[in-house]
Design a protein around this motif. Structure first.
Motif, PDB file in Angstrom:
ATOM      1  N   GLY A 161       0.806  -1.214   0.000  1.00  0.00           N
ATOM      2  CA  GLY A 161       0.000   0.000   0.000  1.00  0.00           C
ATOM      3  C   GLY A 161       0.842   1.267   0.000  1.00  0.00           C
ATOM      4  O   GLY A 161       0.350   2.333   0.365  1.00  0.00           O
ATOM      5  N   THR A 162       2.106   1.168  -0.381  1.00  0.00           N
ATOM      6  CA  THR A 162       2.976   2.351  -0.410  1.00  0.00           C
ATOM      7  C   THR A 162       3.552   2.520  -1.800  1.00  0.00           C
ATOM      8  O   THR A 162       3.521   1.606  -2.620  1.00  0.00           O
ATOM      9  CB  THR A 162       4.135   2.204   0.597  1.00  0.00           C
ATOM     10  OG1 THR A 162       4.918   1.075   0.207  1.00  0.00           O
ATOM     11  CG2 THR A 162       3.631   2.003   2.017  1.00  0.00           C
ATOM     12  N   PHE A 163       4.080   3.689  -2.047  1.00  0.00           N
ATOM     13  CA  PHE A 163       4.787   3.920  -3.291  1.00  0.00           C
ATOM     14  C   PHE A 163       5.950   4.871  -3.020  1.00  0.00           C
ATOM     15  O   PHE A 163       5.989   5.567  -2.012  1.00  0.00           O
ATOM     16  CB  PHE A 163       3.858   4.485  -4.384  1.00  0.00           C
ATOM     17  CG  PHE A 163       3.198   5.783  -4.016  1.00  0.00           C
ATOM     18  CD1 PHE A 163       3.806   7.006  -4.299  1.00  0.00           C
ATOM     19  CD2 PHE A 163       1.958   5.789  -3.397  1.00  0.00           C
ATOM     20  CE1 PHE A 163       3.194   8.191  -3.956  1.00  0.00           C
ATOM     21  CE2 PHE A 163       1.336   6.978  -3.057  1.00  0.00           C
ATOM     22  CZ  PHE A 163       1.960   8.187  -3.340  1.00  0.00           C
ATOM     23  N   VAL A 164       6.901   4.843  -3.917  1.00  0.00           N
ATOM     24  CA  VAL A 164       8.092   5.699  -3.811  1.00  0.00           C
ATOM     25  C   VAL A 164       8.047   6.682  -4.955  1.00  0.00           C
ATOM     26  O   VAL A 164       7.800   6.315  -6.106  1.00  0.00           O
ATOM     27  CB  VAL A 164       9.384   4.852  -3.875  1.00  0.00           C
ATOM     28  CG1 VAL A 164      10.610   5.748  -3.862  1.00  0.00           C
ATOM     29  CG2 VAL A 164       9.422   3.863  -2.728  1.00  0.00           C
ATOM     30  N   LEU A 165       8.298   7.937  -4.636  1.00  0.00           N
ATOM     31  CA  LEU A 165       8.296   8.992  -5.652  1.00  0.00           C
ATOM     32  C   LEU A 165       9.714   9.533  -5.780  1.00  0.00           C
ATOM     33  O   LEU A 165      10.274  10.060  -4.812  1.00  0.00           O
ATOM     34  CB  LEU A 165       7.324  10.110  -5.228  1.00  0.00           C
ATOM     35  CG  LEU A 165       7.177  11.279  -6.193  1.00  0.00           C
ATOM     36  CD1 LEU A 165       6.509  10.804  -7.470  1.00  0.00           C
ATOM     37  CD2 LEU A 165       6.361  12.376  -5.549  1.00  0.00           C
ATOM     38  N   GLU A 194      -7.317   8.587  -2.777  1.00  0.00           N
ATOM     39  CA  GLU A 194      -6.819   7.253  -2.441  1.00  0.00           C
ATOM     40  C   GLU A 194      -5.610   7.297  -1.491  1.00  0.00           C
ATOM     41  O   GLU A 194      -5.276   6.280  -0.872  1.00  0.00           O
ATOM     42  CB  GLU A 194      -6.407   6.496  -3.722  1.00  0.00           C
ATOM     43  CG  GLU A 194      -7.566   6.086  -4.609  1.00  0.00           C
ATOM     44  CD  GLU A 194      -8.033   7.221  -5.510  1.00  0.00           C
ATOM     45  OE1 GLU A 194      -9.102   7.075  -6.132  1.00  0.00           O
ATOM     46  OE2 GLU A 194      -7.328   8.258  -5.584  1.00  0.00           O
ATOM     47  N   VAL A 195      -4.961   8.454  -1.378  1.00  0.00           N
ATOM     48  CA  VAL A 195      -3.776   8.563  -0.524  1.00  0.00           C
ATOM     49  C   VAL A 195      -4.226   8.844   0.901  1.00  0.00           C
ATOM     50  O   VAL A 195      -4.899   9.845   1.166  1.00  0.00           O
ATOM     51  CB  VAL A 195      -2.829   9.671  -1.040  1.00  0.00           C
ATOM     52  CG1 VAL A 195      -1.643   9.847  -0.087  1.00  0.00           C
ATOM     53  CG2 VAL A 195      -2.340   9.359  -2.443  1.00  0.00           C
ATOM     54  N   GLU A 196      -3.853   7.973   1.826  1.00  0.00           N
ATOM     55  CA  GLU A 196      -4.271   8.154   3.224  1.00  0.00           C
ATOM     56  C   GLU A 196      -3.355   9.103   3.972  1.00  0.00           C
ATOM     57  O   GLU A 196      -3.776   9.961   4.716  1.00  0.00           O
ATOM     58  CB  GLU A 196      -4.281   6.792   3.949  1.00  0.00           C
ATOM     59  CG  GLU A 196      -5.414   5.890   3.493  1.00  0.00           C
ATOM     60  CD  GLU A 196      -5.462   4.592   4.292  1.00  0.00           C
ATOM     61  OE1 GLU A 196      -4.715   4.481   5.279  1.00  0.00           O
ATOM     62  OE2 GLU A 196      -6.249   3.711   3.907  1.00  0.00           O
ATOM     63  N   ASN A 197      -2.044   8.914   3.800  1.00  0.00           N
ATOM     64  CA  ASN A 197      -1.108   9.817   4.499  1.00  0.00           C
ATOM     65  C   ASN A 197       0.212   9.867   3.743  1.00  0.00           C
ATOM     66  O   ASN A 197       0.474   9.013   2.901  1.00  0.00           O
ATOM     67  CB  ASN A 197      -0.881   9.392   5.959  1.00  0.00           C
ATOM     68  CG  ASN A 197      -0.397   7.973   6.101  1.00  0.00           C
ATOM     69  OD1 ASN A 197       0.447   7.505   5.331  1.00  0.00           O
ATOM     70  ND2 ASN A 197      -0.936   7.252   7.079  1.00  0.00           N
TER      71      ASN A 197
END
Length: 197
Positions: A161-165, A194-197
């Motif tokens: 549930g994470t992504f790296v930018l 959709e982004v929680e935090n």
């Protein structure tokens, strides 16, 4: 087990040649190495061929398996060299003919019982071949069922549930300008539901 396998094979071959009646240790070790060399090369290369491609995997799978496979390749290569060169030398320095004779006698006593049991079982099965068929069918059906249930990927599917930018700024960009740009990115991310935090 893989690392010491070649050394065990060489030492067992030396024992076997002594059991046949060879008395000169150096000649025995040399003939043992000559006899077992193709098998040792074949078994070592078979394992190396499996591990070498893992060293070139990318992504998360590569991060997990590359170090292991490189370590295995080097360890098995060193093990091969040790088994062919150092094992006979160490065996010649450490073992005496008396030690080998005792070990062979001990092996014959225990091995004879196992061989006798195996021979009896084999005779029964050869007389009643039909007993083997259900056992083979059970093994085949069990193997097929297990094959259908076992996954085929290297790693399980993961969704954290994470992504790296990753971002790049022109060389020499000030800290204030970078902060201003990232605040815009943060504002866009905060406005995405959709982004929680």
């Amino acid at each position: 087990g893989l690392i010491i396998d070649d050394i065990i094979v060489v030492v067992e071959s030396i024992f076997h040649h002594f059991h046949k009646g060879d008395n000169d240790f150096i000649a025995t070790a040399h003939s043992s190495i000559q006899e077992m060399f193709p098998a040792i090369v074949g078994s070592s290369l078979a394992t190396l061929v499996i591990h070498i491609p893992f060293a070139f995997l990318g992504g998360v799978t590569g991060a997990f398996f590359a170090a292991l496979s490189i370590t295995m390749v080097f360890a098995l290569s060193i093990s091969f060299i040790f088994s062919v060169i150092f094992a006979p030398l160490v065996a010649a320095a450490v073992l005496s003919e008396k030690d080998i004779t005792k070990a062979i006698e001990r092996e014959q006593k225990t091995g004879h019982r196992l061989l006798h049991l195996y021979e009896r079982l084999l005779r029964v099965l050869l007389r009643r071949k039909w007993l083997v068929v259900p056992f083979i069918l059970i093994l085949m059906i069990s193997g097929w069922r297990l094959y259908q249930q076992v996954g085929t990927g290297f790693m399980p599917d993961m969704d954290e549930g994470t992504f790296v930018l990753d971002y790049w700024t022109p060389p020499g960009t000030s800290l204030e300008e970078t902060d201003r740009m990232l605040q815009q990115v943060e504002a866009i991310l905060r406005s995405t539901p959709e982004v929680e935090n």
